[in-house]
Design a protein around this motif. Structure first.
Motif: not given
Lengths: 169, 70
Positions: A39-68
């Motif tokens: 979500n962005l304040p002005q727009e919803t890009l994905y709402d409760s969509v099933n995906v395999k994984s997301v790679i997040v650019p964390g401030a203390t390091g990049e990490y990938e989120v998968t199921a579980d």
């Protein structure tokens, strides 16, 4: 006597069954998939969509989120966010900052003020703004708000340049 | 060794101010038409109206807060 025993034995079984019944949860996604809310304040890009994984650019390091994935909350730095969709397609966004919250059951909420596709970023403008921001940071009084704002511009432009594959000094 | 705070926090800039500034920087480096669409997110204006005798006067569009008091 036996009836009383039977009733006493049945009680813990009944409470266990009640606890096993789901309270208020949505249907769990198929095995290997996780739910994404982007979500962005002005727009919803994905709402409760099933995906395999997301790679997040964390401030203390990049990490990938998968199921579980273990629940985690992270501040995002300016950088690339990659979504690996169910059908194998990979989608990248450049985010300016924001937060990523992964809940129990791997449902992930990504919230950020601005997210753009790499194709929409103008490399020449990034270089120009980067040089201008560096000059501003050099000329501003050390430790002042102007210097901090100039540094923020420098860092964001540097991240954008790196995302585009340009070497930013 | 991680620093316990950030350069912007030390200079007196809050997180909201920091992320707003980073977003503005991102929007300034976009290509058209994405740029105009994104810059629309940043624009804001104020309405000024004078109250007298408990009644709100007519609202007038103002571009800067500095001019409001005059």
């Amino acid at each position: 006597m036996f009836a009383q025993l039977a009733r006493r034995a049945a009680r813990p079984a009944a409470t266990a069954a009640a606890a096993a019944r789901r309270q208020f949860a949505d249907a769990a996604p198929a095995a290997g998939l996780m739910k994404l809310n982007f979500n962005l304040p002005q727009e919803t890009l994905y709402d409760s969509v099933n995906v395999k994984s997301v790679i997040v650019p964390g401030a203390t390091g990049e990490y990938e989120v998968t199921a579980d994935h273990v629940p985690i909350v992270a501040e995002m730095k300016a950088g690339m966010l990659t979504i690996n969709h169910e059908d194998g397609e990979e989608e990248k966004y450049f985010v300016a900052g924001g937060f990523s919250l992964t809940h129990e059951g791997s449902a992930t909420d990504i919230v950020c003020p601005e997210a753009v596709k790499l194709d929409d970023i103008d490399g020449a403008a990034v270089t120009k703004n980067f040089e201008a921001a560096k000059a501003k940071a050099a000329s501003a009084e050390a430790g002042s708000i102007e210097a901090a704002e100039a540094m923020i511009e420098v860092e964001t432009n540097r991240s954008m340049g790196n995302a585009l594959g340009m070497a930013m000094a | 060794m991680t620093v316990p705070t950030t350069f912007w926090r030390l200079a007196g800039v809050s997180y909201v101010q920091y992320v707003t500034k980073a977003s503005s920087t991102l929007r300034a480096a976009l290509k058209e038409p994405a740029k105009s669409k994104a810059l629309a997110q940043e624009t804001f204006s104020y309405n000024k109206s004078v109250w007298s005798n408990g009644e709100q006067g007519a609202k007038k569009l103002t571009d800067s807060l500095a001019a409001v008091g005059k």
